[in-house]
Scaffold this motif. Structure first.
Motif, short mmCIF file in Angstrom:
data_model
loop_
_atom_site.label_atom_id
_atom_site.label_comp_id
_atom_site.label_asym_id
_atom_site.label_seq_id
_atom_site.Cartn_x
_atom_site.Cartn_y
_atom_site.Cartn_z
N LYS A 380 11.99 42.19 77.65
CA LYS A 380 10.83 43.07 77.77
C LYS A 380 10.10 43.17 76.44
O LYS A 380 10.65 42.87 75.37
CB LYS A 380 11.28 44.46 78.23
N LYS A 381 8.86 43.63 76.51
CA LYS A 381 8.00 43.72 75.33
C LYS A 381 8.64 44.56 74.22
O LYS A 381 8.58 44.21 73.04
CB LYS A 381 6.64 44.31 75.72
N TRP A 402 -5.73 41.54 80.71
CA TRP A 402 -5.63 42.03 82.08
C TRP A 402 -5.14 40.96 83.04
O TRP A 402 -4.65 41.29 84.13
CB TRP A 402 -7.00 42.53 82.55
N VAL A 403 -5.24 39.65 82.65
CA VAL A 403 -4.94 38.58 83.61
C VAL A 403 -3.48 38.57 84.06
O VAL A 403 -3.15 38.02 85.12
CB VAL A 403 -5.33 37.19 83.06
N HIS A 404 -2.61 39.16 83.26
CA HIS A 404 -1.20 39.18 83.67
C HIS A 404 -0.73 40.61 83.99
O HIS A 404 0.46 40.92 83.90
CB HIS A 404 -0.30 38.55 82.60
N SER A 405 -1.67 41.45 84.36
CA SER A 405 -1.32 42.84 84.69
C SER A 405 -0.41 42.95 85.91
O SER A 405 0.25 43.97 86.11
CB SER A 405 -2.60 43.67 84.91
N ASP A 406 -0.38 41.90 86.71
CA ASP A 406 0.51 41.91 87.88
C ASP A 406 1.97 41.67 87.49
O ASP A 406 2.86 41.74 88.35
CB ASP A 406 0.09 40.83 88.88
N TYR A 407 2.23 41.38 86.21
CA TYR A 407 3.59 41.09 85.74
C TYR A 407 3.94 41.98 84.55
O TYR A 407 4.13 41.53 83.43
CB TYR A 407 3.70 39.61 85.35
N PRO A 408 4.02 43.30 84.79
CA PRO A 408 4.20 44.26 83.70
C PRO A 408 5.54 44.15 82.98
O PRO A 408 5.66 44.61 81.84
CB PRO A 408 4.07 45.61 84.41
N MET A 410 7.02 41.36 82.10
CA MET A 410 7.15 40.06 81.43
C MET A 410 6.31 40.05 80.15
O MET A 410 5.22 40.62 80.12
CB MET A 410 6.70 38.94 82.37
N VAL A 411 6.84 39.41 79.11
CA VAL A 411 6.11 39.27 77.85
C VAL A 411 5.26 38.01 77.90
O VAL A 411 5.71 36.95 78.35
CB VAL A 411 7.09 39.18 76.66
N PHE A 412 4.00 38.12 77.42
CA PHE A 412 3.11 36.97 77.35
C PHE A 412 2.66 36.77 75.90
O PHE A 412 2.30 37.74 75.22
CB PHE A 412 1.88 37.17 78.23
N ALA A 413 2.71 35.52 75.43
CA ALA A 413 2.29 35.20 74.07
C ALA A 413 0.85 34.71 74.08
O ALA A 413 0.48 33.84 74.88
CB ALA A 413 3.20 34.15 73.46
N ASN A 414 0.03 35.23 73.18
CA ASN A 414 -1.38 34.86 73.09
C ASN A 414 -1.55 33.75 72.05
O ASN A 414 -1.53 34.00 70.85
CB ASN A 414 -2.20 36.09 72.70
N LEU A 415 -1.72 32.51 72.53
CA LEU A 415 -1.87 31.38 71.61
C LEU A 415 -3.32 31.15 71.19
O LEU A 415 -3.63 30.19 70.50
CB LEU A 415 -1.32 30.10 72.25
N GLY A 416 -4.22 32.04 71.62
CA GLY A 416 -5.60 31.93 71.21
C GLY A 416 -6.44 31.11 72.17
O GLY A 416 -5.96 30.65 73.21
N PRO A 417 -7.70 30.85 71.80
CA PRO A 417 -8.64 30.20 72.72
C PRO A 417 -8.50 28.69 72.83
O PRO A 417 -8.99 28.08 73.77
CB PRO A 417 -10.00 30.55 72.11
#
Length: 434
Positions: A380-381, A402-408, A410-417
Motif C-alpha cells: 500500500k501507499k 484520477w485515472v487509477h481511482s478505481d484501484y485505491p 494499489m500504488v502507481f508510479a508516475n514516470l512522467g509524460p
C-alpha cells in the motif's frame, strides 16, 4: 552415519546465493574440430583419430587474465572452467595420465593460470570435472550410453576394470582439490542410467573432497544429470547430496522446491548459442537483451545463472560472446543492486516484467511501458518510503492521477509524460519500503 547440518550448509551457501551470476567456460581439444564438446560421442570418433588434436593443440592466444576480466566486467561473481571434460583431456598437470595440456606443444597448466587470474580479479573459483572419461581404457566402452565406441563390438568391455577407473578418477579429483588452492565450486558432471551415486563411490569421493576443501560448494550431478533434483530435494539427503540443483538449458517455471515446499538453491546453466564448446558454424547467439531478462528471471525465482562461453582453438572467447558480455556488463554496472543478494519478492509477477527483492528494497524490472502510471502491486501507499530509478537515483513520485481511482489499494508510479523507458531492455525501479 552422515547427518545433514543445515547451519553449516546455509553458511557455506551464503556467498553463492548473493553472487547470482557466473561464467561457465567449456574449452579443450574439441575447440580444434570446432563442432562442439561432444564431437567424439556424436560422431563416434575413435581415440586414434581424435589424438591428432592432442598433437596439434597449441592455443597461442590463451590469456587467463583476459577471460577473468571479461567475466568481472560483465558483472559475474564466479567462473567455472572445465578442468576435464568427457574426452578425458586434462587442462591441469595430472600425475595419473599423459593426456594433459602440459604434454602438448604449449606445455602449460591452464588450470593453474586460470585460478590465479580469476582470484586476481576478485572472483570466486570453480572447476568442472567430469565423471565420464572416453579416453581411459577401464571406462565402459561397448554398450555404454555415451561412449564413442558404444556401437562397436570390437571395443568389448571384457578385461576392463571399472574400479581401476574409479581410483584414477578419485586421484585426479584429489589433485585438483590439493594443488590449486582454495576452490569455491566443484562442478561434477554427470550421472546417467545406473552410473550414479555409489557407482562412482560417491560417499568416499565427497568425504575426500570435504576433507581437502571444507567450504567448497558441490553441484548435484553425482546423483543426477541436468534433469532431476537429487536427494536434498527428497528431505533425506545422501552423504553425496548436491549443494545446489543444476537445471540445464531451462529456467524452472516456478523455481525449485523440496518435498516440503521449501525453496532449494539452484543454478541454471545456459549457453550463449546452441553449443557449450566452440562450434564454428553455430552463430545462433542469444541477444544480450534476452540474457539480461533471463538473468533477472532466475533471480526473481530464487536462482543463479551460469552463462557459458566456448573459447576457440587459439584461446579466444568468440567476438559475438564478448559483445554480449559487454552489453550485459553495461546494464549490470547500473543495475547490479537488483541482482546481487536478491531473490524472490513473494509478490505477483507484473505484466510488464519481473520483481526481485533484497530486504526492504523491491526492484521492479520494467520491460515495456504501461499506458499511464505504472501499477506496483503487493503493498500500500503508506508502506512506501520512496521510489527511485536504480540506474540514476532520480526520484519517482507516487501518482495521484484520477485515472487509477478505481484501484485505491494499489500504488502507481508516475514516470512522467515521456512514454519511452529510460532503458529499452530493462528499466529498474527501486521501491524502498518503510
Amino acid at each position: 552415519m552422515y547427518r545433514f547440518d543445515r547451519t553449516e550448509y546455509d553458511k557455506r551457501m551464503e556467498w553463492y546465493k548473493d553472487a547470482r551470476f557466473g561464467m561457465f567456460i567449456h574449452w579443450g581439444l574439441y575447440a580444434i574440430p570446432a563442432r562442439g564438446e561432444w564431437i567424439r560421442s556424436v560422431e563416434e570418433v575413435p581415440k586414434e583419430e581424435y589424438m591428432k588434436y592432442f598433437r596439434e593443440f597449441n592455443p597461442v592466444d590463451f590469456d587467463a587474465k583476459a577471460w577473468a576480466k571479461a567475466a568481472r566486467d560483465a558483472g559475474m561473481k564466479y567462473v567455472v572452467l572445465t578442468a576435464k571434460h568427457h574426452d578425458g583431456f586434462c587442462l591441469f598437470d595430472s600425475k595419473h595420465t599423459d593426456f594433459k595440456s602440459t604434454n602438448t606443444k604449449c606445455g602449460r597448466d591452464f588450470v593453474k593460470e586460470f585460478v590465479e587470474a580469476v582470484r586476481g580479479e576478485g572472483l570466486r573459483v570453480g572447476l568442472y570435472f567430469t565423471l565420464l572419461d572416453w579416453y581411459h581404457e577401464d571406462y565402459p566402452h561397448y554398450g555404454d550410453k555415451n561412449h564413442p565406441m558404444r556401437n562397436n563390438k570390437a571395443y568389448t568391455n571384457e578385461n576392463r576394470n571399472f574400479d581401476n577407473y574409479l581410483t584414477y578418477m578419485h586421484n585426479q579429483v584429489r589433485e585438483i582439490c590439493t594443488n590449486y588452492g582454495k576452490l569455491d565450486i566443484l562442478w561434477f558432471d554427470f550421472s546417467y542410467d545406473d552410473m550414479r551415486g555409489e557407482k562412482w563411490r560417491a560417499t568416499e569421493l565427497v568425504d575426500m573432497v570435504r576433507s581437502l576443501q571444507p567450504e567448497v560448494i558441490i553441484d548435484n550431478r553425482l546423483e543426477v544429470s541436468g534433469e532431476g533434483y537429487g536427494s536434498l530435494a527428497s528431505g533425506n539427503p545422501m552423504p553425496y547430496h548436491g549443494d545446489f540443483v543444476s537445471p540445464e538449458q531451462i529456467i524452472p517455471p516456478n523455481g525449485i522446491q523440496d518435498v516440503n515446499g521449501e525453496d532449494l538453491v539452484w543454478e541454471s546453466c545456459v549457453t550463449m548459442n546452441n553449443n557449450w564448446g566452440y562450434c564454428a558454424e553455430d552463430h545462433y547467439f542469444k541477444p544480450a537483451s534476452m540474457l539480461i531478462k533471463k538473468l533477472v528471471e532466475c533471480v526473481s525465482k530464487g536462482g543463479n545463472m551460469l552463462l557459458n562461453v566456448g573459447p576457440d582453438a587459439k584461446g579466444n572467447i568468440p567476438i559475438e560472446s564478448m559483445e554480449i558480455l559487454h552489453e550485459i556488463g553495461r546494464w549490470m554496472k547500473k543495475n547490479k543492486e537488483s541482482i546481487y543478494g536478491c531473490g524472490k519478492a513473494e509478490i505477483e509477477k507484473p505484466d510488464f516484467g519481473r520483481v526481485t527483492r533484497r530486504g526492504n528494497h523491491l526492484y521492479f524490472h520494467i520491460y515495456e511501458n504501461t499506458i499511464g502510471p505504472v501499477p506496483l502491486q503487493g503493498f500500500k501507499k503508506e508502506e512506501v518510503k520512496g521510489i527511485r530509478y536504480l540506474a540514476t537515483g532520480a526520484e519517482i513520485p507516487i501518482s495521484d492521477s484520477w485515472v487509477h481511482s478505481d484501484y485505491p489499494d494499489m500504488v502507481f508510479a508516475n514516470l512522467g509524460p515521456d512514454p519511452v523507458l529510460l532503458d529499452a531492455v530493462d528499466t529498474v525501479l527501486d521501491v524502498v519500503l518503510k
